[in-house]
Design an enzyme around this catalytic site. Structure first.
Site, PDB file in Angstrom:
ATOM      1  N   TRP A 151       0.851  -1.176   0.000  1.00 10.28           N
ATOM      2  CA  TRP A 151       0.000   0.000   0.000  1.00 10.28           C
ATOM      3  C   TRP A 151       0.890   1.230   0.000  1.00 10.28           C
ATOM      4  O   TRP A 151       2.076   1.151   0.276  1.00 10.28           O
ATOM      5  CB  TRP A 151      -1.000  -0.012   1.142  1.00 10.28           C
ATOM      6  CG  TRP A 151      -0.454   0.119   2.530  1.00 10.28           C
ATOM      7  CD1 TRP A 151       0.255  -0.803   3.230  1.00 10.28           C
ATOM      8  CD2 TRP A 151      -0.599   1.238   3.383  1.00 10.28           C
ATOM      9  NE1 TRP A 151       0.545  -0.338   4.470  1.00 10.28           N
ATOM     10  CE2 TRP A 151       0.036   0.909   4.597  1.00 10.28           C
ATOM     11  CE3 TRP A 151      -1.221   2.488   3.257  1.00 10.28           C
ATOM     12  CZ2 TRP A 151       0.084   1.798   5.676  1.00 10.28           C
ATOM     13  CZ3 TRP A 151      -1.171   3.353   4.332  1.00 10.28           C
ATOM     14  CH2 TRP A 151      -0.532   3.004   5.520  1.00 10.28           C
ATOM     15  N   ASP A 174       7.493  -4.387   1.038  1.00 14.19           N
ATOM     16  CA  ASP A 174       8.265  -5.218   1.956  1.00 14.19           C
ATOM     17  C   ASP A 174       9.199  -6.123   1.174  1.00 14.19           C
ATOM     18  O   ASP A 174       8.909  -6.520   0.040  1.00 14.19           O
ATOM     19  CB  ASP A 174       7.336  -6.087   2.811  1.00 14.19           C
ATOM     20  CG  ASP A 174       6.642  -5.281   3.897  1.00 14.19           C
ATOM     21  OD1 ASP A 174       7.070  -4.143   4.155  1.00 14.19           O
ATOM     22  OD2 ASP A 174       5.673  -5.796   4.475  1.00 14.19           O
TER      23      ASP A 174
END
Lengths: 182, 405
Positions: free
Chosen positions: A108, A127
Site C-alpha cells: 500500500w 516489503d
C-alpha cells in the site's frame, strides 16, 4: 505480446496505485499515509530518539541534495509512515531489497512531503521477503494509519503477500510518482 | 626421591582434608537426584496466571507464549509453548487445552509453507494434536482478538483469512477439521455471536453478521448501516468483550459498544472516554482513588489497550497530549470505567508507559502492564499499587496477553 503484457501490467499497477492513493488521500484529508506492518512499539519510539539515527548504524546519504536526509534514520522524509526494519540498514536501500530477498508486489502507498522541494511524493512501502527478519533499525511512524477494516491503509499486516514466502525481512520506501494537487 | 616427594605431598593433602573435615559441621549428604526430571502444571490454572504472547519480531519464526504467575513472589515463569510467524492464541474453558494458529516453513524462512492450529495440553504443555489449514490463507497480522475466536460452546473456531481477499475459516475443534470458509469481502475478523455465527467489522464502517447452522454451514449474512466514520474517527478493530458486549475505542476518544450476545450484532450508542461522563460529576465519588481529574488532551492509545476484570470494569490505556496518530503508541495512565454508566471510577498512574495491559481473574485481581523494555509490571488492579516487575529477557516484542481462564 511481451510488450503488451508489460503495458498491461503498467496500466493495472498505475490504476491500482491511483485508486489506492485516492483512497489514502481521502481518508487522510490530504495528509500522510504508508507503512509496512509493525505497530507503534514504545521500544521503537525509543530507538527513534531524536531522529538522528541508530546507535551503531553509520549515517547514509542519497548523494542527491534534492533527496535530503539519512536513509538509515527513522526521520528520513520518505519514512513518514513506514513501520518495520529499514532495508537501508539491512543490505538494501530505501528503494531496493537486500540480496536474496524478494520484493512484495502487493503493498500500500502513501504520500510524504520532500523538504527539499516541498512536493508531496507517492511512496510505495514494498516489503522485502524471504530472509529472516533483519532486526536492524526498527522504525515506526504511524501517521494516517487506519484499522484492519481498511487494509489498504493499515500497517499491521504482513505485506509479504504474493511472494514465494511470507517471511518478512525489511521495508523499503520507493518513489513512484508525485501526488496531484487536490 | 620421587616416591618420597609424593608421599610428603599426600600427607599434606590428607592433613588438610582431615582438618577441614574436623571443622565442618556434621551434614547429611545431598540425595541423588532422579533424571530425567520434567515438571508439569495443573490443568486448571490459578487466577493469578497469565498467558504473555510474544511475537518475537527479531525472529518471527520462533515466537512463544509464556505462562506466568504474576502473583507469585518468585518462579513467575511457569513454561512456554511455540507461536510461529504472526501467530494467534486462545484458550478453551471447557477443555484443558490451548490453541495456537501458526505458520511454518520447511526450511525456516523458506521452503514449503504449512499453516496449522496447534493444540496444547494445559498440564504437560505438550502438543496433543494439530489441524492443518489447507490453502495457506490465514491472516498474518499483529494479533487482534477478533482474528481468532471460539464459538459459545467452543465447538468451532472462527479464524480470519487474508490473502488479501478476506474470509473466515470455520474449524470444528471437536473433530479437528476445517468445515467451511465464509467470504467477508471488505471486512475483517469474526467476533463470536450467540449460537453459531460471528460478526465482522467492515471498511465502510458497518458490521456484518454471519449466521451458521450446527454443521458450520452458512445460513445468512446481513450488514448493518454504517455507524463508524473511519475517515474522521476510526474505531479500533480491537475490542474488549464484557458479558457479550464488545467495547471498541475510537482514535478520537470514544467507545463504540456492539452487542454480540444475540444472533445478530447490534450497534450501541457511542460514548466518550471522559472524566466528566456518566454520573460521576463529583470527584469525591471516584472511590478516593483518583488524585484529581485528568486534565489536558487524553486519548486511548496502545495495542492491547483495553481489558476488563470479573466485575465488568473496563480498563483503557490513555495517553496525555495525544493526537489520533498516536493510536498504537501506548500511554502512561490506565483509566477504569463502568461501561454501563460510562463513569470513570479509577485512574492508575503507570510506572512506565505501556501499550499492553491485562487484568487477571479473581476478586482481587492483578493489572499487568508491558513496559517499553518488554518486561511486565504487576499492580494491584483495585488500588493501583505497584507490586513487582517480571523481566529477565522473558519477552522480546509482545502484543497480547490473556488472563488464564
Amino acid at each position: 505480446m511481451k510488450d503488451f503484457d508489460k503495458l498491461s501490467e503498467i496500466a493495472v499497477r498505475g490504476l491500482a496505485r491511483f485508486s489506492s492513493r485516492r483512497g489514502v488521500l481521502a481518508s487522510l484529508g490530504g495528509l500522510l499515509g504508508g507503512g509496512a506492518f509493525f505497530p507503534a512499539l514504545p521500544v521503537a519510539r525509543a530507538q527513534e530518539g531524536s531522529g538522528s539515527g541508530y546507535p551503531g548504524v553509520a549515517p547514509q546519504s542519497t548523494g542527491n541534495p534534492e533527496d535530503p536526509g539519512d536513509p538509515a534514520s527513522c526521520d528520513y522524509w520518505r519514512y513518514c509512515a513506514i513501520d518495520g526494519f529499514l532495508c537501508s540498514c539491512c543490505g538494501g536501500s530505501q528503494s531496493a531489497c537486500p540480496p536474496g530477498t524478494e520484493m512484495s508486489p502487493i503493498t500500500w502507498i502513501g504520500t510524504c512531503t520532500n523538504p527539499a522541494d516541498g512536493k508531496r511524493y507517492i511512496i510505495s512501502y514494498n516489503d522485502c521477503c524471504g530472509k529472516p527478519a533483519c532486526g536492524r533499525c526498527l522504525c515506526n511512524r504511524n501517521e494516517g494509519e487506519r484499522p484492519m477494516t481498511r487494509p489498504q491503509s493499515n500497517n499491521d499486516i504482513n505485506w509479504c503477500l504474493g511472494t514465494s514466502t511470507a517471511a518478512y525481512t525489511c521495508s523499503t520506501a520507493v518513489i513512484i510518482g508525485v501526488a496531484l494537487e487536490q | 626421591m620421587a616416591f618420597r616427594r609424593r608421599g610428603r605431598l599426600m600427607g599434606m593433602v590428607g592433613a588438610a582434608a582431615l582438618s577441614g573435615w574436623a571443622l565442618a559441621p556434621a551434614m547429611a549428604e545431598l540425595p541423588i537426584e532422579p533424571t530425567p526430571n520434567v515438571l508439569s502444571l495443573p490443568s486448571d490454572y490459578p487466577d493469578s496466571w497469565v498467558y504473555l504472547v510474544d511475537s518475537n519480531f527479531f525472529g518471527i519464526e520462533s515466537g512463544k507464549v509464556i505462562i506466568a504467575d504474576v502473583g507469585a513472589e518468585s518462579h513467575q515463569m511457569k513454561g512456554e509453548i511455540g507461536y510461529a510467524q504472526f501467530g494467534f492464541f486462545t484458550q478453551a474453558k471447557t477443555r484443558p487445552e490451548t490453541y495456537v494458529v501458526e505458520t511454518f516453513y520447511s526450511r525456516g524462512s523458506r521452503g514449503q509453507r504449512t499453516d496449522v492450529i496447534s493444540i496444547y495440553d494445559n498440564a504437560s504443555l505438550l502438543s496433543t494434536g494439530e489441524i492443518i489449514l489447507e490453502g495457506n490463507k490465514r491472516a498474518q497480522i499483529l494479533s487482534e482478538p477478533g482474528a481468532f475466536q471460539l464459538s459459545h460452546d467452543e465447538r468451532f473456531a472462527y479464524l480470519f483469512y487474508f490473502t488479501p481477499a478476506a474470509s473466515v475459516g470455520v474449524i470444528d475443534l471437536v473433530n479437528r477439521k476445517v468445515v467451511n470458509e465464509i467470504d467477508i469481502p471488505g471486512c475483517a475478523h469474526a467476533y463470536a455471536l450467540k449460537d453459531y455465527g460471528f460478526a465482522s467489522l467492515c471498511g465502510n464502517g458497518s458490521v456484518v453478521t454471519t449466521r451458521l447452522d450446527s454443521n458450520g454451514k452458512l445460513v445468512s449474512q446481513t450488514m448493518s448501516e454504517p455507524f463508524n466514520d473511519i475517515d474522521a474517527d476510526p474505531m479500533y478493530s480491537r475490542g474488549e468483550v464484557i458479558n457479550g458486549v464488545g467495547y471498541f475505542p475510537t482514535y478520537g476518544g470514544s467507545v463504540q459498544p456492539i452487542d454480540f450476545s444475540g444472533d445478530t450484532a447490534v450497534v450501541g450508542k457511542l460514548w466518550k472516554l471522559s472524566a466528566d461522563e456518566g454520573d460521576a460529576k463529583d470527584s469525591k465519588r471516584l472511590f478516593g482513588l483518583l488524585k484529581s481529574k485528568p486534565k489536558g488532551s487524553w486519548l486511548p492509545s496502545g495495542w492491547q489497550l483495553m481489558t476488563s476484570d470479573d466485575e465488568g470494569r473496563l480498563y483503557v490505556i490513555m495517553r496525555a497530549n495525544a493526537t489520533m496518530d498516536d493510536h498504537d503508541t501506548g500511554g502512561g495512565e490506565v483509566w477504569v470505567f463502568n461501561p454501563k454508566t460510562h463513569e470513570l471510577v479509577q485512574t492508575i498512574e503507570l510506572d512506565a508507559e505501556s501499550s499492553l495491559i491485562e487484568v487477571t481473574h479473581g476478586a482481587d485481581p492483578y493489572l499487568v502492564a508491558l513496559r517499553p523494555d518488554q518486561s511486565v509490571d504487576v499492580y494491584k488492579a483495585k488500588t493501583g499499587e505497584w507490586i513487582r516487575n517480571i523481566g529477565g529477557g522473558m519477552l522480546l516484542t509482545s502484543f497480547s496477553a490473556q488472563a488464564a481462564n
